[in-house]
Design a protein around this motif. Structure first.
Motif, short mmCIF file in Angstrom:
data_model
loop_
_atom_site.label_atom_id
_atom_site.label_comp_id
_atom_site.label_asym_id
_atom_site.label_seq_id
_atom_site.Cartn_x
_atom_site.Cartn_y
_atom_site.Cartn_z
N ASP A 68 0.83 -1.21 0.00
CA ASP A 68 0.00 0.00 0.00
C ASP A 68 0.87 1.26 0.00
O ASP A 68 0.61 2.22 -0.74
N LEU A 69 1.88 1.27 0.84
CA LEU A 69 2.78 2.42 0.89
C LEU A 69 3.46 2.65 -0.45
O LEU A 69 3.55 3.79 -0.95
N VAL A 70 3.98 1.56 -1.02
CA VAL A 70 4.71 1.67 -2.28
C VAL A 70 3.79 2.14 -3.40
O VAL A 70 4.14 3.04 -4.18
N LEU A 344 10.27 -3.18 2.36
CA LEU A 344 10.35 -1.84 1.81
C LEU A 344 11.73 -1.56 1.23
O LEU A 344 11.87 -0.90 0.19
N ALA A 345 12.78 -2.09 1.87
CA ALA A 345 14.14 -1.92 1.35
C ALA A 345 14.27 -2.55 -0.04
O ALA A 345 14.99 -2.04 -0.90
N GLY A 379 16.79 -0.04 5.00
CA GLY A 379 17.55 -1.07 5.71
C GLY A 379 19.04 -0.82 5.72
O GLY A 379 19.80 -1.61 6.27
N GLY A 380 19.47 0.29 5.11
CA GLY A 380 20.90 0.58 5.05
C GLY A 380 21.43 0.49 3.63
O GLY A 380 20.68 0.52 2.65
N LYS A 381 22.74 0.35 3.50
CA LYS A 381 23.40 0.39 2.20
C LYS A 381 23.19 -0.90 1.42
O LYS A 381 23.27 -2.00 1.97
N VAL A 382 22.93 -0.75 0.13
CA VAL A 382 22.94 -1.86 -0.82
C VAL A 382 23.98 -1.51 -1.88
O VAL A 382 23.83 -0.53 -2.60
#
Length: 437
Positions: A68-70, A344-345, A379-382
């Protein structure tokens, strides 16, 4: 197969707009009657595959809220260069069945003609989807399983060139578990004898082959009764061995029903009172599974691939970890879970790759964009430019523990961070308590 198909595109709503009106069941997008300037060639189809029902349903419980957010964040489209793409997200439920996961992926590829597949949570979901995408030449990005079980579990060989051109994975691996477990277990005084219960599946075999030797090098004695089959109901032999060897640390990577059966038997047969640390992964990740154990769930140690206190913001939706967790609880009445941030990440990273590709409907261009992706998600770096092997971006796993919630809390459990060696940016919130403390 039921698909949710909604038009999605590049304005970014405010956080208040994003969080408002999102209910537990779904979101009605105000896209009816909206005419996209772009032609039909500017439609991007993304398949999203996850286990929303079945034995692994805990991993998919929050997917509806994240979707829903996306969808709301993309409701006016996604700008890539000088074009605006309508995005259709086709989400499907594997029902926790690897064969169904493979079938769904093939349907998304062959019938729906998706441009990108996003897959999340456990080898039972991700590996068959990734294999189907690799065979068909469709870009696939995934997260939430040990990367070794993804890379080597699908046929890659140590030291050899990567056999994968279209599939990519980000997140924790055995190295992160090793560092976290050593950091976590050294917080309490024990005899360093570790009873391990690793299943005969992709996770268990990868952990046995790679994690156990590293722990032994750090001075821990590993007591391993051997691989067991998923669905085992009697753990008396393993429990007897752990009691005989006087293990004080227990570690396992089981599916939830198997751990529940083992843990109740461990309490009945006297093993639980002998242990100082119970450290579980794959299960024990979500509050409802721990709550189902009653008082036996208190002080179980876990590990988080995401926590609401991660100090990062979603690049796609603009929400912080606290906003994501609070919004989910307000909308559903359920306690937040670490899967919120992980899912979400995945969309953060996928959207970043789409933008970087220049032409996201060109599968080769999109795969190249993923291979060179270096971005920051909730979630941080990818970062696929410096992974331990090609096609992989490592990520953190943070030491955590389930403790009894303080009085006045609307939930029975609190999920606290006890160590942060794999990402020092994440704040430690509590001391590790002994299991029987």
């Amino acid at each position: 197969m039921t698909h949710a198909k909604n038009g999605l595109i590049g304005f970014r709503p405010t956080r208040r707009q994003l969080m408002a009106g999102i209910g537990a069941g779904g979101l009605a997008l105000a896209t009816q009657g909206r005419a996209f300037a772009a032609g039909s060639e500017n439609v991007l189809k993304i398949g999203f595959v996850s286990p929303r029902t079945g034995a692994l349903s805990g991993f998919g419980q929050t997917d509806g809220y994240v979707l829903d957010l996306v969808r709301k964040a993309l409701a006016n489209g996604l700008a890539v260069g000088d074009k605006t793409y309508e995005v259709q997200i086709l989400d499907v439920d594997t029902q926790s069945d690897p064969s169904r996961a493979s079938q769904l992926a093939k349907s998304l590829i062959n019938s729906d003609k998706v441009d990108l597949i996003l897959a999340v949570s456990t080898p039972e979901t991700i590996n068959p989807v990734a294999d189907a995408a690799e065979a068909a030449g469709v870009p696939c990005l995934s997260t939430v399983m040990p990367w070794e079980a993804w890379y080597f579990g699908r046929g890659a060989k140590p030291g050899a060139p990567s056999p994968f051109k279209w599939t990519y994975h980000f997140g924790f691996g055995v190295g992160e578990f090793h560092r976290t477990y050593v950091s976590q277990w050294n917080l309490l005084e024990t005899n360093k004898k570790v009873g391990v219960l690793y299943p005969n599946d992709a996770d268990g075999n990868a952990v046995r082959a790679n994690l156990a030797p590293l722990l032994e090098k750090d001075g821990f004695t590993i007591i391993d009764p051997g691989a067991y089959e998923d669905g085992t109901t009697d753990y008396s032999a393993q429990i007897a061995l752990f009691k005989k060897e006087k293990v004080e640390i227990f570690n396992s990577f089981p599916i939830p029903p198997d751990f529940a059966a083992f843990w109740r038997q461990a309490a009945q047969q006297g093993l639980r009172k002998q242990l100082k640390i119970c450290q579980v992964a794959k299960t024990g990740l979500f509050p409802d599974g721990i709550e189902a154990l009653g008082s036996l769930g208190f002080n179980i140690a876990s590990a988080a691939y995401w926590h609401k206190t991660f100090p990062y913001t979603s690049s796609l939706t603009g929400v912080t970890g606290i906003e994501l967790a609070d919004g989910y609880e307000a909308a559903t009445g359920k306690q937040w879970t670490q899967q919120l941030g992980a899912t979400l990440a995945l969309f953060d990273a996928g959207a970043a790759a789409v933008k970087a590709s220049g032409t996201p409907t060109d599968k080769a261009a999109l795969a190249k964009a993923i291979a060179t992706l270096n971005t920051t998600t909730i979630g941080g770096k990818v970062d696929f430019t410096s992974g331990p092997v090609p096609n992989v971006s490592p990520g953190p796993i943070i030491g955590t523990q389930w403790v009894k919630a303080p009085s006045g809390s609307k939930f029975k459990l609190d999920y606290v961070v006890t160590e942060n060696v794999t990402d020092p940016n994440v704040p430690v919130g509590a001391k590790l308590l002994p299991l029987n403390g």
